[in-house]
Design an enzyme around this catalytic site. Structure first.
Site, PDB file in Angstrom:
ATOM      1  N   LYS A 191       0.831  -1.215   0.000  1.00 33.75           N
ATOM      2  CA  LYS A 191       0.000   0.000   0.000  1.00 33.75           C
ATOM      3  C   LYS A 191       0.868   1.268   0.000  1.00 33.75           C
ATOM      4  CE  LYS A 191      -1.254   1.769   3.820  1.00 33.75           C
ATOM      5  NZ  LYS A 191      -1.401   2.879   4.729  1.00 33.75           N
ATOM      6  N   ASN A 192       1.831   1.319   0.920  1.00 35.73           N
ATOM      7  CA  ASN A 192       2.575   2.576   1.056  1.00 35.73           C
ATOM      8  C   ASN A 192       3.521   2.849  -0.115  1.00 35.73           C
ATOM      9  OD1 ASN A 192       1.165   3.154   3.340  1.00 35.73           O
ATOM     10  ND2 ASN A 192       2.769   2.527   4.768  1.00 35.73           N
ATOM     11  N   ARG A 244      -8.850   0.552   4.360  1.00 35.17           N
ATOM     12  CA  ARG A 244      -7.907   1.526   3.806  1.00 35.17           C
ATOM     13  C   ARG A 244      -6.618   0.843   3.356  1.00 35.17           C
ATOM     14  NH1 ARG A 244      -7.002   6.793   7.232  1.00 35.17           N
ATOM     15  NH2 ARG A 244      -5.605   6.977   5.451  1.00 35.17           N
ATOM     16  N   ARG A 254      -3.620  11.213   4.527  1.00 33.83           N
ATOM     17  CA  ARG A 254      -2.453  12.095   4.610  1.00 33.83           C
ATOM     18  C   ARG A 254      -1.516  11.926   3.420  1.00 33.83           C
ATOM     19  NH1 ARG A 254      -0.825  14.211   9.125  1.00 33.83           N
ATOM     20  NH2 ARG A 254       1.285  13.979   8.367  1.00 33.83           N
ATOM     21  N   ARG A 308       1.246  14.810  13.450  1.00 32.57           N
ATOM     22  CA  ARG A 308       2.100  14.389  12.328  1.00 32.57           C
ATOM     23  C   ARG A 308       2.511  15.613  11.523  1.00 32.57           C
ATOM     24  NH1 ARG A 308      -0.489   8.917   9.982  1.00 32.57           N
ATOM     25  NH2 ARG A 308       1.513   8.785   8.919  1.00 32.57           N
ATOM     26  N   PRO A 309       3.555  16.294  12.020  1.00 29.68           N
ATOM     27  CA  PRO A 309       4.007  17.527  11.369  1.00 29.68           C
ATOM     28  C   PRO A 309       4.583  17.284   9.971  1.00 29.68           C
ATOM     29  CG  PRO A 309       5.548  16.882  13.101  1.00 29.68           C
ATOM     30  CD  PRO A 309       4.399  15.919  13.164  1.00 29.68           C
ATOM     31  N   CYS A 346      -3.645  13.023  13.372  1.00 30.03           N
ATOM     32  CA  CYS A 346      -4.528  11.886  13.127  1.00 30.03           C
ATOM     33  C   CYS A 346      -4.544  11.011  14.360  1.00 30.03           C
ATOM     34  CB  CYS A 346      -4.115  11.115  11.883  1.00 30.03           C
ATOM     35  SG  CYS A 346      -2.665  10.116  12.129  1.00 30.03           S
ATOM     36  N   LEU A 393       9.634  18.722   7.951  1.00 29.46           N
ATOM     37  CA  LEU A 393      10.782  18.218   7.189  1.00 29.46           C
ATOM     38  C   LEU A 393      10.515  18.273   5.682  1.00 29.46           C
ATOM     39  CD1 LEU A 393      11.657  15.144   9.440  1.00 29.46           C
ATOM     40  CD2 LEU A 393      12.939  17.297   9.275  1.00 29.46           C
ATOM     41  N   ASP A 450       4.372  -0.089  12.061  1.00 33.04           N
ATOM     42  CA  ASP A 450       3.122  -0.582  11.467  1.00 33.04           C
ATOM     43  C   ASP A 450       2.814  -2.032  11.857  1.00 33.04           C
ATOM     44  OD1 ASP A 450       2.768   1.851  10.311  1.00 33.04           O
ATOM     45  OD2 ASP A 450       3.472   1.267   8.325  1.00 33.04           O
TER      46      ASP A 450
HETATM   47  N1  EPU Z   1       7.882  13.732  11.297  1.00 31.71           N
HETATM   48  C1  EPU Z   1       8.256  15.005  11.648  1.00 31.71           C
HETATM   49  N2  EPU Z   1       8.267  15.958  10.649  1.00 31.71           N
HETATM   50  C2  EPU Z   1       7.943  15.677   9.365  1.00 31.71           C
HETATM   51  C3  EPU Z   1       7.579  14.366   9.020  1.00 31.71           C
HETATM   52  C4  EPU Z   1       7.571  13.396  10.027  1.00 31.71           C
HETATM   53  O1  EPU Z   1       8.547  15.299  12.803  1.00 31.71           O
HETATM   54  O2  EPU Z   1       7.984  16.590   8.531  1.00 31.71           O
HETATM   55  C5  EPU Z   1       7.855  12.691  12.354  1.00 31.71           C
HETATM   56  C6  EPU Z   1       6.493  12.017  12.480  1.00 31.71           C
HETATM   57  O3  EPU Z   1       5.603  12.791  13.265  1.00 31.71           O
HETATM   58  C7  EPU Z   1       6.847  10.702  13.117  1.00 31.71           C
HETATM   59  C8  EPU Z   1       8.212  10.388  12.472  1.00 31.71           C
HETATM   60  O4  EPU Z   1       8.706  11.633  11.975  1.00 31.71           O
HETATM   61  O5  EPU Z   1       7.013  10.864  14.495  1.00 31.71           O
HETATM   62  C9  EPU Z   1       8.162   9.387  11.339  1.00 31.71           C
HETATM   63  O6  EPU Z   1       7.154   9.756  10.413  1.00 31.71           O
HETATM   64  P1  EPU Z   1       7.240   9.449   8.844  1.00 31.71           P
HETATM   65  O7  EPU Z   1       7.304  10.751   8.124  1.00 31.71           O
HETATM   66  O8  EPU Z   1       8.316   8.454   8.604  1.00 31.71           O
HETATM   67  O9  EPU Z   1       5.824   8.776   8.595  1.00 31.71           O
HETATM   68  P2  EPU Z   1       4.877   8.994   7.346  1.00 31.71           P
HETATM   69  O10 EPU Z   1       5.677   9.154   6.118  1.00 31.71           O
HETATM   70  O11 EPU Z   1       3.875  10.026   7.690  1.00 31.71           O
HETATM   71  C10 EPU Z   1       4.763   6.479   6.679  1.00 31.71           C
HETATM   72  C11 EPU Z   1       3.683   5.461   6.487  1.00 31.71           C
HETATM   73  C12 EPU Z   1       3.108   5.059   7.830  1.00 31.71           C
HETATM   74  C13 EPU Z   1       4.247   4.510   8.699  1.00 31.71           C
HETATM   75  C14 EPU Z   1       5.379   5.537   8.811  1.00 31.71           C
HETATM   76  C15 EPU Z   1       6.594   5.044   9.569  1.00 31.71           C
HETATM   77  C16 EPU Z   1       2.746   6.019   4.337  1.00 31.71           C
HETATM   78  C17 EPU Z   1       1.620   6.523   3.557  1.00 31.71           C
HETATM   79  N3  EPU Z   1       2.630   6.026   5.662  1.00 31.71           N
HETATM   80  O12 EPU Z   1       4.139   7.592   7.301  1.00 31.71           O
HETATM   81  O13 EPU Z   1       2.158   4.019   7.572  1.00 31.71           O
HETATM   82  O14 EPU Z   1       3.765   4.209   9.982  1.00 31.71           O
HETATM   83  O15 EPU Z   1       5.804   5.933   7.485  1.00 31.71           O
HETATM   84  O16 EPU Z   1       7.119   3.904   8.964  1.00 31.71           O
HETATM   85  O17 EPU Z   1       3.733   5.568   3.771  1.00 31.71           O
HETATM   86  C18 EPU Z   1       0.259   2.715   7.933  1.00 31.71           C
HETATM   87  O18 EPU Z   1       0.464   2.174   6.833  1.00 31.71           O
HETATM   88  O19 EPU Z   1      -0.581   2.253   8.763  1.00 31.71           O
HETATM   89  C19 EPU Z   1       1.017   3.910   8.316  1.00 31.71           C
HETATM   90  C20 EPU Z   1       0.624   4.758   9.260  1.00 31.71           C
END
Ligand code: EPU
Length: 409
Positions: free
Chosen positions: A11-12, A388, A81, A110-111, A105, A114, A296
């Site tokens: 999915k991701n 989802r 998101r 989830r900022p 969420c 970055l 996950d």
């Molecule tokens: N973070 C920041 N600033 C940013 C972005 C992220 O502080 O600009 C923090 C987040 O708040 C979190 C950490 O960095 O504490 C890691 O977040 P990441 O950006 O890696 O997560 P994501 O890209 O939002 C993806 C997956 C998630 C999975 C995470 C971690 C997708 C669509 N989502 O989320 O998948 O948990 O990576 O591996 O790829 C799921 O599939 O159930 C799911 C939530």
């Protein structure tokens, strides 16, 4: 339960690769695309932006001769998101994007700081106005970018910046980039379009930006989290399940943990066979970015640990509020205490069926796994969370022998 189960595409990976397809005006064919709600939502979004789509079976055809809109509206982004991946693609192709801010969420704040930092480094003017990220660039330019955040690396920011960088003239170096297989998959897709990318899967990715991208036929990797979820299904029910069409390398941390627990895992090229055992041992799980134990999979392993005698712990370092399933598991008889980022799980002999509520995607899988061994009937509400991200989850479980059916809410 017993038998074999075929794992769908990731999915991701699919979500980011579908957004990445906006970068080229040539046709793209994606294979092994999972038919889950989030993928449908992403498809709808890129259609809205100008793509022509054909989605049949697991094959998705995308052609975007022209971008017709530059806006990802709130109504779509609030549902998913990952919609923010179109920011990187629109910026790369059109130098202009408007994407609603996703907000928090169920699994915590989830900022996107970055992502914004990366776009700015590539020469983009980024402003937040009326709940939207406005990103505009006269010209993108390659740059050195560090994406280390307070919580470690970011999958989303690494991918989003990568998408814009493939169209930024010059060399971009992303440091502290996420190493998840999904990042490597997007890079592989972009390479198949002709992009010059090295280092994906390590902490430094180097991109030599170029204007021209071609079309491609590309196969998405198997979903490691779906595979891991079925591995836990075998472990928790003490059954033997052959998990087909998966990549065992991507599951190394989960396989290690299952073996430590006492579960038998036999690995071959595209298959793992998981055999549950009656004597299992408590463990300590430390959740960390890849190649660590995946966040996950945290909710699912909690369900398993809740029925293993002794005390186990889970430390969740990535998301602040990702123990939502614990309260519902407690309603089924589990003994779980949460202290900050750590869950203390004292294994109970049996769980009992109850009415429970899914709070997010992985929590819903966790509750279903617990229900497989709970005495009596369990009713899991808000099952739309499951749809989802898991393709035909209850059908696949039923085929393995689980007594599960879907009812209208
Ligand atoms: N973070 C920041 N600033 C940013 C972005 C992220 O502080 O600009 C923090 C987040 O708040 C979190 C950490 O960095 O504490 C890691 O977040 P990441 O950006 O890696 O997560 P994501 O890209 O939002 C993806 C997956 C998630 C999975 C995470 C971690 C997708 C669509 N989502 O989320 O998948 O948990 O990576 O591996 O790829 C799921 O599939 O159930 C799911 C939530």
């Amino acid at each position: 339960m017993t038998g074999e189960v075929f794992i769908s595409g990731a999915k991701n990976s699919a979500l980011s690769i579908i957004a990445a397809a906006l970068l080229t005006d040539k046709p793209v064919v994606l294979e092994n695309v999972p038919d889950v709600m989030d993928v449908r939502t992403m498809v709808k979004l890129i259609e809205y932006l100008g793509s022509q789509i054909k989605f049949k079976g697991d094959i998705l055809r995308i052609w975007t001769p022209k971008i017709r809109r530059h806006v990802a509206p709130y109504d779509i982004v609030r549902k998913m998101r990952a919609s923010y991946y179109v920011l990187g693609s629109l910026l790369g192709r059109e130098k202009k994007a408007r994407v609603s801010l996703p907000g928090g969420c169920a699994i915590g704040p989830r900022p996107v700081d970055l992502h914004i930092k990366g776009f700015k480094a590539l020469g983009t003017l980024v402003e937040i106005k009326n709940g939207y990220i406005h990103a505009d660039a006269k010209q993108l330019a390659g740059s050195v970018i560090n994406l280390q955040g307070a919580k470690g690396t970011s999958v989303g920011a690494t991918i989003n910046v990568l998408l814009a960088a493939v169209k930024a003239p010059g060399v971009t170096e992303i440091n502290s980039s996420a190493c998840e297989p999904e990042v490597v998959d997007v890079a592989g897709f972009l390479q198949s379009l002709g992009a010059d990318i090295t280092g994906a899967g390590t902490s430094t990715i180097t991109i030599r930006g170029s204007a021209e991208l071609t079309g491609t036929v590309y196969r998405i990797i198997p979903d490691r989290i779906e595979a891991g979820t079925f591995a836990i299904a075998a472990a928790i029910t003490g059954s033997k399940i052959a998990i087909r069409n998966c990549n065992p390398f991507h599951l190394a941390a989960v396989i290690d943990k299952l073996r430590e627990i006492g579960v038998r895992v036999d690995v071959s090229r595209e298959r793992i066979v998981v055999t549950g055992k009656s004597r299992l041992h408590p463990v300590d799980v430390f959740v960390a970015p890849y190649p660590g134990f995946p966040t996950d999979m945290q909710a699912q392993i909690m369900a398993l640990l809740s029925v293993i005698p002794g005390t186990s712990t889970i430390k969740e370092t990535i998301f602040e509020n990702r123990f939502m399933q614990a309260m519902e598991l407690t309603r089924m008889g589990a003994d779980i205490k949460i202290e900050g980022d750590t869950a203390l799980i004292r294994g109970v002999k049996t769980l009992s069926g109850a009415y429970v509520m899914a709070s997010d995607l992985r929590a819903s899988a966790s509750l279903i796994l617990a229900a497989l061994v709970a005495k009596g009937k369990t009713v899991v509400r808000r099952i739309y969370h499951l749809d989802r991200g898991y393709e035909k989850f209850e059908k696949k479980l039923r085929r393995l022998g689980a007594k599960i059916r879907r009812e209208k809410e």
